[in-house]
Scaffold this active site. Sequence first.
Site, PDB file in Angstrom:
ATOM      1  N   GLY A 105     -52.493 -20.958 -47.677  1.00 52.70           N
ATOM      2  CA  GLY A 105     -54.176 -21.024 -48.986  1.00 52.70           C
ATOM      3  C   GLY A 105     -54.555 -20.050 -49.184  1.00 52.70           C
TER       4      GLY A 105
ATOM      5  CB  THR B 261     -46.751 -22.895 -42.425  1.00 46.92           C
ATOM      6  OG1 THR B 261     -47.064 -21.858 -41.298  1.00 46.92           O
ATOM      7  CG2 THR B 261     -46.772 -22.452 -44.031  1.00 46.92           C
ATOM      8  CG  ASP B 262     -50.749 -26.460 -44.755  1.00 44.52           C
ATOM      9  OD1 ASP B 262     -49.778 -26.460 -45.042  1.00 44.52           O
ATOM     10  OD2 ASP B 262     -50.457 -27.342 -43.781  1.00 44.52           O
ATOM     11  CB  ILE B 263     -54.499 -21.120 -42.342  1.00 42.69           C
ATOM     12  CG1 ILE B 263     -54.982 -22.604 -41.870  1.00 42.69           C
ATOM     13  CG2 ILE B 263     -55.606 -20.453 -42.691  1.00 42.69           C
ATOM     14  CD1 ILE B 263     -55.759 -23.514 -42.628  1.00 42.69           C
TER      15      ILE B 263
ATOM     16  CG  ASP C 209     -48.777 -26.031 -41.040  1.00 42.12           C
ATOM     17  OD1 ASP C 209     -48.745 -25.155 -41.080  1.00 42.12           O
ATOM     18  OD2 ASP C 209     -48.341 -26.369 -39.452  1.00 42.12           O
TER      19      ASP C 209
END
Length: 442
Positions: A217, A212-214, A184
Amino acid sequence: MTCVRSVSLVRWIVPLTSPPKFRLPLHFHHVQNPTKFFSSSATEDPLAGVRVLDLTRIVAGPYCTMVLGDLGAEVFKVEKPNEGDECRKWGPPFIGNSTESCYFVAVNRNKKSICVDMKSKEGKEILFELAQRCDVLVENYVPGKMDEMGLGYSNFKSVAPHLIYCSITGFGSSGPYSKRPGYDVIAASMGGLLHITGPANGEPCKVGVALTDIMTGLYAHGAIMAALIQRSKTGMGQKIDANLLSTQIASLINIGSNFLNGGVEAQRHGTSHPSIVPYEALLTKDECYITVGTGSDKQFVDLCHRFELPGLAKDSRFISNKLRVENRKVLLDILKGKFCTKTRDQWLKLLDGASFPYGPVNKISDVFKDPHILATDSVQTVAHPIAGEVKLVAPAVQFSQARNRIRLPPPTLGQHTEEILMDILQYSSGKIQHLKTIGAVA
């Protein structure tokens, strides 16, 4: 009444020849009485009947599959025997006296854990058999890694052509960075988010969560939903590529547009906004912060009256947002000087009912005791087989005619291995024991 469960995108168990083709009645609004085709139940999970083979770990992938699980999909989380998802070990903090990490439980509810050695011949066979009984596969390995193990999209497509195969990576499957591992904070750095985050004259700052990960996803989840709809028309699966860097760049929105179309290089603004003034956190007399924002001239007039500065609304320097941006420092010096004369609670009372948005900068402990959060059941408690009671933040979206809910607590490592092998693949107890003995499953 017997009904067609078309809205749930019913699971296919596909033979190894050609996949079945059928069409959901997507244009049922043309039917004179569309309700006769659908269940009248208001408690159906939107993705009931959909199965997801989850080969992800860490955050972006697990968040995506958790959202699918919240919507009713049956999610089989495949983990490495005796080790599992890396973020199982990301602690402290752990829950109570257990070894269950708070990090892991945050993104892995509504899943069933099965431990499979993906490098073994027997392990691969299990995954291929599960794929034939699943609708979606999600993985987040470095591009090429799954192909090296014989588990790439082409391998699964040959045995399960209906399968929607979603790869979540750091930089995508092509380009000079494609083989790099991605986290991230790296994507946030390279994609500009760290450059625009933090105080005006300070160092670049990482956002407090893996944003950024979220976002990746969620992008992947949306793409999977679209692919399910497309498959309902064609009968065929496909490969989806989602990656952290592309997601981060897409999420720059106005900041990216400002540069691409206006040639404006972004700067750090702390809590303020480059194009709207006032729009930032202001310090109170008791050293708390309250964020206020006025997106229109009418809202600015209201703010001036609530700040007990009615003359400010008529000042020629501030009568439009353009002028307020140009005279940012002068205006904010006035507003900050006024704001520090009252306490947090005094300002919240004065701002109650305002036409412009406002809110206190809460500590996390304040967040979870906020009366609105409590009233909307945003936190729910589930019983965990090891850790006891576990509190989880509820799904953010609600439906009028369906459920989006926490059905299962985050699984313990390999908790459902036998259940999945026996109930889904119809393996005998003897075969399961043999697979455990040779280390193919755990």
